[in-house]
Scaffold this motif. Sequence first.
Motif, PDB file in Angstrom:
ATOM      1  N   SER A 107      45.515  45.760  34.847  1.00 34.10           N
ATOM      2  CA  SER A 107      46.494  46.747  35.302  1.00 34.10           C
ATOM      3  C   SER A 107      46.682  47.902  34.324  1.00 34.10           C
ATOM      4  O   SER A 107      47.161  48.961  34.706  1.00 34.10           O
TER       5      SER A 107
ATOM      6  N   ASP B  90      53.987  46.529  40.251  1.00 33.66           N
ATOM      7  CA  ASP B  90      53.439  46.813  41.582  1.00 33.66           C
ATOM      8  C   ASP B  90      51.918  46.660  41.586  1.00 33.66           C
ATOM      9  O   ASP B  90      51.330  46.138  42.540  1.00 33.66           O
ATOM     10  N   ASN B  91      51.278  47.131  40.505  1.00 28.93           N
ATOM     11  CA  ASN B  91      49.820  47.015  40.413  1.00 28.93           C
ATOM     12  C   ASN B  91      49.392  45.564  40.241  1.00 28.93           C
ATOM     13  O   ASN B  91      48.395  45.131  40.834  1.00 28.93           O
TER      14      ASN B  91
ATOM     15  N   MET C  78      51.010  43.020  41.335  1.00 25.80           N
ATOM     16  CA  MET C  78      51.261  42.336  42.608  1.00 25.80           C
ATOM     17  C   MET C  78      50.068  42.468  43.554  1.00 25.80           C
ATOM     18  O   MET C  78      49.749  41.549  44.313  1.00 25.80           O
ATOM     19  N   LYS C  79      49.365  43.613  43.501  1.00 28.40           N
ATOM     20  CA  LYS C  79      48.174  43.783  44.343  1.00 28.40           C
ATOM     21  C   LYS C  79      47.112  42.746  43.977  1.00 28.40           C
ATOM     22  O   LYS C  79      46.422  42.205  44.846  1.00 28.40           O
ATOM     23  N   LEU C  80      46.978  42.471  42.681  1.00 25.67           N
ATOM     24  CA  LEU C  80      46.027  41.450  42.234  1.00 25.67           C
ATOM     25  C   LEU C  80      46.488  40.068  42.674  1.00 25.67           C
ATOM     26  O   LEU C  80      45.683  39.232  43.096  1.00 25.67           O
TER      27      LEU C  80
ATOM     28  N   GLN D  39      48.298  39.359  45.287  1.00 31.37           N
ATOM     29  CA  GLN D  39      48.134  39.230  46.735  1.00 31.37           C
ATOM     30  C   GLN D  39      46.690  38.877  47.108  1.00 31.37           C
ATOM     31  O   GLN D  39      46.439  38.237  48.133  1.00 31.37           O
ATOM     32  N   ALA D  40      45.737  39.260  46.268  1.00 32.45           N
ATOM     33  CA  ALA D  40      44.327  38.966  46.554  1.00 32.45           C
ATOM     34  C   ALA D  40      44.044  37.465  46.487  1.00 32.45           C
ATOM     35  O   ALA D  40      43.151  36.976  47.170  1.00 32.45           O
TER      36      ALA D  40
END
Length: 233
Positions: A35, A184-185, A187-189, A191-192
């Motif tokens: 991140s 937030d960044n 969280m994208k990881l 979610q993967a």
Amino acid sequence: NAIINFYSNQNIKLSQKDIIVTNGASEALVFAIQSICDVGDEVLVPEPLYTNTKSIIEYLGVKAIPIPTTEAINYHFPSMDAIEDLITDKTKGIIITNPNNPTGTVYSNLDLESLKLLALKHKLFIISDEVYRFITFDQVISDSLLSFEDLIDHVIVVDSVSKRYSSCGARIGCVISKNQLLMDNMMKLAQARLSVSVLNQIGATSLYNMDFDYIKHVKSMYEKKRDITLSIL
């Protein structure tokens, strides 16, 4: 919520949006480095260092720049000028393990204050792996970087239940930061890979909610073993 309560008892106030539960501290470190860094960027790391830390940095395409430490200064940081000389336009952060694995060094508040000034001056993140924070001997105290309010946007803490609760195989860690763009960044990881084991999260929740006397007892046992080992040596 259990993590929030645990840190609240140390006068560190967190909210749900400051925390992501991870597959151990290793995944937390992966999320943090991905991140803040692009491929080809650099992070500074005190050396000697935990082997997996370097492996994670390098497989993400990031360069680990060693901060040399020596036995002569008990593996504490060299001068801040020496560290500053290692900073380039590719440097995105500094990774520390406090207390350190493998040296056992506990960074003093003076060490951390100096590091804080460097991070603020050069707009760097500090990733602080604090999994050993409560296992210190001889009445030495290890403070969390989360307690440094004026550094709060630059701090990423990596933690887990593995060391203080002897639960390495549970693979329950967390990454903590009050920098919401960063979270937030990450969280994208997260979610993967969807979710960390729910059953292990339930178990870890019970560990986090245990009375702190358990951690004191564990530390006391480790210190006793350390003393016996040293006397034999």
